[in-house]
Design a protein around this motif. Structure first.
Motif, PDB file in Angstrom:
ATOM      1  N   THR A  37      -0.801   0.709  -4.168  1.00 34.53           N
ATOM      2  CA  THR A  37       0.091  -0.382  -4.611  1.00 34.53           C
ATOM      3  C   THR A  37      -0.699  -1.623  -5.053  1.00 34.53           C
ATOM      4  N   LYS A  54      -2.384   2.732   0.435  1.00 36.02           N
ATOM      5  CA  LYS A  54      -3.580   1.916   0.187  1.00 36.02           C
ATOM      6  C   LYS A  54      -3.103   0.667  -0.544  1.00 36.02           C
ATOM      7  N   SER A  98      -2.287  -0.871 -12.893  1.00 37.50           N
ATOM      8  CA  SER A  98      -2.586  -0.968 -14.322  1.00 37.50           C
ATOM      9  C   SER A  98      -2.662   0.421 -14.965  1.00 37.50           C
ATOM     10  N   LEU A 130       3.270   1.794 -14.272  1.00 38.16           N
ATOM     11  CA  LEU A 130       2.092   1.151 -14.858  1.00 38.16           C
ATOM     12  C   LEU A 130       2.464  -0.149 -15.585  1.00 38.16           C
ATOM     13  N   GLU A 153      -1.000  -6.755 -21.997  1.00 37.06           N
ATOM     14  CA  GLU A 153      -0.141  -7.308 -20.955  1.00 37.06           C
ATOM     15  C   GLU A 153      -0.772  -8.630 -20.523  1.00 37.06           C
TER      16      GLU A 153
HETATM   17  P1  NAP Z   1      -4.891  -2.314 -10.520  1.00 39.89           P
HETATM   18  O1  NAP Z   1      -6.165  -3.008 -10.742  1.00 39.89           O
HETATM   19  O2  NAP Z   1      -4.625  -1.070 -11.296  1.00 39.89           O
HETATM   20  O3  NAP Z   1      -4.806  -2.042  -8.952  1.00 39.89           O
HETATM   21  C1  NAP Z   1      -3.679  -1.471  -8.361  1.00 39.89           C
HETATM   22  C2  NAP Z   1      -4.096  -0.698  -7.125  1.00 39.89           C
HETATM   23  O4  NAP Z   1      -5.003   0.319  -7.533  1.00 39.89           O
HETATM   24  C3  NAP Z   1      -4.810  -1.536  -6.076  1.00 39.89           C
HETATM   25  O5  NAP Z   1      -4.436  -1.072  -4.803  1.00 39.89           O
HETATM   26  C4  NAP Z   1      -6.269  -1.216  -6.335  1.00 39.89           C
HETATM   27  O6  NAP Z   1      -7.082  -1.325  -5.189  1.00 39.89           O
HETATM   28  C5  NAP Z   1      -6.161   0.231  -6.747  1.00 39.89           C
HETATM   29  N1  NAP Z   1      -7.320   0.704  -7.504  1.00 39.89           N
HETATM   30  C6  NAP Z   1      -8.180  -0.003  -8.265  1.00 39.89           C
HETATM   31  N2  NAP Z   1      -9.146   0.811  -8.749  1.00 39.89           N
HETATM   32  C7  NAP Z   1      -8.888   2.044  -8.280  1.00 39.89           C
HETATM   33  C8  NAP Z   1      -9.533   3.314  -8.402  1.00 39.89           C
HETATM   34  N3  NAP Z   1     -10.629   3.472  -9.135  1.00 39.89           N
HETATM   35  N4  NAP Z   1      -8.989   4.359  -7.759  1.00 39.89           N
HETATM   36  C9  NAP Z   1      -7.872   4.220  -7.019  1.00 39.89           C
HETATM   37  N5  NAP Z   1      -7.229   3.050  -6.856  1.00 39.89           N
HETATM   38  C10 NAP Z   1      -7.722   1.988  -7.490  1.00 39.89           C
HETATM   39  O7  NAP Z   1      -3.646  -3.247 -10.815  1.00 39.89           O
HETATM   40  P2  NAP Z   1      -3.353  -4.688 -10.240  1.00 39.89           P
HETATM   41  O8  NAP Z   1      -4.196  -5.638 -10.983  1.00 39.89           O
HETATM   42  O9  NAP Z   1      -3.409  -4.677  -8.752  1.00 39.89           O
HETATM   43  O10 NAP Z   1      -1.815  -4.843 -10.614  1.00 39.89           O
HETATM   44  C11 NAP Z   1      -1.397  -5.264 -11.834  1.00 39.89           C
HETATM   45  C12 NAP Z   1      -0.896  -4.101 -12.674  1.00 39.89           C
HETATM   46  O11 NAP Z   1       0.147  -3.428 -11.997  1.00 39.89           O
HETATM   47  C13 NAP Z   1      -0.296  -4.572 -13.978  1.00 39.89           C
HETATM   48  O12 NAP Z   1      -0.700  -3.732 -15.024  1.00 39.89           O
HETATM   49  C14 NAP Z   1       1.211  -4.423 -13.729  1.00 39.89           C
HETATM   50  O13 NAP Z   1       1.983  -4.268 -14.886  1.00 39.89           O
HETATM   51  C15 NAP Z   1       1.245  -3.220 -12.874  1.00 39.89           C
HETATM   52  N6  NAP Z   1       2.515  -3.161 -12.139  1.00 39.89           N
HETATM   53  C16 NAP Z   1       3.443  -2.252 -12.533  1.00 39.89           C
HETATM   54  C17 NAP Z   1       4.659  -2.193 -11.876  1.00 39.89           C
HETATM   55  C18 NAP Z   1       5.685  -1.173 -12.262  1.00 39.89           C
HETATM   56  O14 NAP Z   1       6.604  -0.968 -11.466  1.00 39.89           O
HETATM   57  N7  NAP Z   1       5.569  -0.521 -13.404  1.00 39.89           N
HETATM   58  C19 NAP Z   1       4.928  -3.066 -10.819  1.00 39.89           C
HETATM   59  C20 NAP Z   1       3.954  -3.991 -10.451  1.00 39.89           C
HETATM   60  C21 NAP Z   1       2.741  -4.019 -11.114  1.00 39.89           C
HETATM   61  P3  NAP Z   1      -8.053  -2.585  -4.959  1.00 39.89           P
HETATM   62  O15 NAP Z   1      -7.174  -3.770  -4.899  1.00 39.89           O
HETATM   63  O16 NAP Z   1      -8.713  -2.281  -3.670  1.00 39.89           O
HETATM   64  O17 NAP Z   1      -8.995  -2.622  -6.126  1.00 39.89           O
END
Ligand code: NAP
Length: 510
Positions: free
Chosen positions: A171, A197, A251, A273, A407
């Motif tokens: 998340t 996580k 993301s 995403l 975005e």
């Molecule tokens: P992110 O960088 O993709 O991180 C999201 C989650 O993924 C975090 O828990 C992160 O952990 C984990 N993560 C990062 N690298 C990873 C890897 N290599 N393997 C597995 N997990 C990994 O996104 P964010 O910056 O937290 O959130 C923003 C994004 O979420 C935006 O693109 C937004 O649009 C999207 N979002 C979508 C929705 C929906 O319902 N569609 C809702 C909310 C947000 P760490 O923090 O430990 O790096």
């Protein structure tokens, strides 16, 4: 309270201030919650308050071996949990729901401190997050199968919906409570243990949910919070045959990575995403109302919302008037610490996010966009990392600008004119994303054309508020796979088993 927890919790002045503001300090946990126990890893990572850049505490980092053990323990918990009656699972969730609501003020406070959003936004998120727990607590008993008119003589054909097994949930930080409950409540209600996580920026909101799950008596191994390195967690769960489902919110690039990692064990994957929402103001719309709605859809959670209005399209006949009205909303925003009741826009999550906002702005300005209005800078708060970004109204945006393509995830409102409905539908769809779109107007013919023509999973007409427990939340194109909430929320955590009950000939041969 364990020794390890006391040491790290009492380490900083900011931690003391955070604890002093809560009525229930036991909600602040910094160890992982695995199989009903609070587990310490070998090291602790700092958690920052984005408004002040102070360290508010530390969360533990589990090792690869500890994560593997967590998978085994969750798998052991699966059988007894799935064998409970649906009503019994629902009752556990209902107790959890009640405890979340009773603690909502503390949970909201904790969220503001680690995430930065305003207190009223945080409180709204806690209620929104809790609504999924209640919804799935009630839906548990309605996870029906179906009977099928048979094409085989004398056979009875039916389907049963069965829980898939251990589900791994990853998340993001922008909704640190609701993105957990929207997944976990569905999975747990249908009979699956979950390993969550949370984002490393916002572990405390997740761990507080675990404390409340513990108090609700949810059996050990069913709700687990695994803090630590994201890549280690994804490696462990993707390689494990015991983890049957992977549900991710975050993301698009990380989602693609996870989809490919999960292929080796053919997991059921659901992906929520990124978005690039168009906000379309039709020619017959009242411009003052449209500007108010667009500002609401843009600035919530400081623009760090997958549903945020990313590109605002205004019919050319009202373009200047719209900018004038929108400018007033920008100038009224108050930027600062989300705990200040006057503040409407909190900080961005970290320095990287603020730098990205500045890059988007500079790129747009270099390609011909102009700043129409900017809110006064952060109210009485400085951040050494510069996490604050003033809401900014940017006009004359064009498709070659990053602010149009990407975005934004910041309070940068990108506005551009259009000439006719066909053009605006085509421009709205001119993105690899397809999460949500907004349409504002009166003419039902134009509205219908937009609703049918826009390639987005969710279309909201004349309403900024569109989400909630009863609706299927999710995106098309590269915004994701699957739906969360609603009656469809179970699909991501269950299998449909088809049963054909044939009729053997009787002994007499009749
Ligand atoms: P992110 O960088 O993709 O991180 C999201 C989650 O993924 C975090 O828990 C992160 O952990 C984990 N993560 C990062 N690298 C990873 C890897 N290599 N393997 C597995 N997990 C990994 O996104 P964010 O910056 O937290 O959130 C923003 C994004 O979420 C935006 O693109 C937004 O649009 C999207 N979002 C979508 C929705 C929906 O319902 N569609 C809702 C909310 C947000 P760490 O923090 O430990 O790096």
């Amino acid at each position: 309270m364990s020794t390890a927890r006391r040491f790290v919790i009492e380490e900083t002045k900011a931690t003391h201030e955070m604890m002093a503001a809560l009525t229930d300090v036991r909600l602040v946990r910094n160890l992982a919650y695995i199989n009903g126990k609070w587990i310490s890893g070998e090291q602790f990572n700092p958690v920052y308050n984005p408004a002040s850049d102070e360290i508010v505490g530390y969360s533990t980092q589990l090792s690869c071996e500890q994560m593997e053990q967590a998978v085994l323990e969750a798998d052991n918990a699966f059988k007894p949990w799935r064998q409970l009656q649906a009503d019994q699972r629902g009752e556990y969730l209902m107790r959890w729901y009640q405890l979340i609501l009773e603690a909502k003020q503390d949970l909201a406070h904790l969220m503001v401190i680690e995430q930065g959003k305003t207190y009223s936004e945080a409180l709204g998120e806690i209620e929104y997050g809790a609504s999924f727990v209640r919804w799935f607590a009630e839906e548990a008993r309605r996870s029906y199968g179906e009977t099928i008119p048979s094409h085989i003589p004398n056979a009875q054909l039916s389907t049963i919906r069965e829980p898939i097994g251990v589900a791994a949930l990853i998340t993001p930080w922008n909704f640190p409570n609701a993105m957990i409950t929207r997944k976990a409540a569905a999975a747990m209600a249908i009979g699956c243990p979950v390993l969550i996580k949370p984002a490393s920026e916002t572990p405390f909101s997740a761990l507080a949910l675990a404390e409340l799950a513990d108090r609700a008596g949810i059996p050990a191994g069913i709700f687990n919070i695994v803090t630590g390195k994201a890549s280690t967690f994804s490696h462990v769960v993707c390689q494990s045959d015991k983890v049957k489902a992977l549900s991710f919110t975050g993301s698009t690039p990380i989602g693609k990575l996870l989809l490919s990692d999960a292929a080796s064990t053919v997991k059921k994957c659901s992906m929520e995403l990124g978005g690039n929402a168009p906000f379309i103001v039709l020619p017959d719309m009242d411009i003052a109302q449209a500007a108010q709605a667009a500002a609401d859809a843009k600035f919530q959670t400081s623009g760090q919302d997958c549903l945020a209005a990313n590109r605002i399209f205004v019919h050319h006949t009202h373009y200047d008037a719209f900018l004038e009205h929108f400018a007033q909303h920008v100038e009224q925003q108050v930027v600062g610490n989300g705990l200040d009741p006057d503040v409407t826009v909190g900080p961005l999550i970290n320095r990287k996010a603020a730098e990205k906002a500045m890059q988007l702005l500079n790129d747009a300005l270099s390609k011909g966009a102009r700043i129409v209005a900017q809110s006064p800078s952060a109210k009485g708060h400085t951040s050494t990392r510069g996490n604050f970004f003033s809401p900014t109204l940017l006009a004359d945006v064009t498709p070659d600008m990053a602010v149009y393509r990407e975005e934004n995830f910041c309070p940068l409102a990108a506005v551009l004119p259009y000439h006719d409905i066909d053009q605006v539908i085509e421009m709205g769809n001119d993105t690899e994303y397809g999460l949500a779109a907004y349409v504002y107007g009166h003419d039902i013919h134009d509205i219908w054309r937009c609703m049918r023509g826009l390639e987005f999973g969710m279309i909201s007409v004349n309403s900024v508020k569109m989400t909630g427990h009863p609706i299927p939340f999710g995106g098309m194109k590269q915004s994701g796979l699957g739906r969360e909430g609603s009656q469809h929320g179970f699909d991501e955590f269950s299998e449909i088993k088809y049963c054909c009950l044939g009729a053997l000939p009787t002994a007499s041969g009749s």
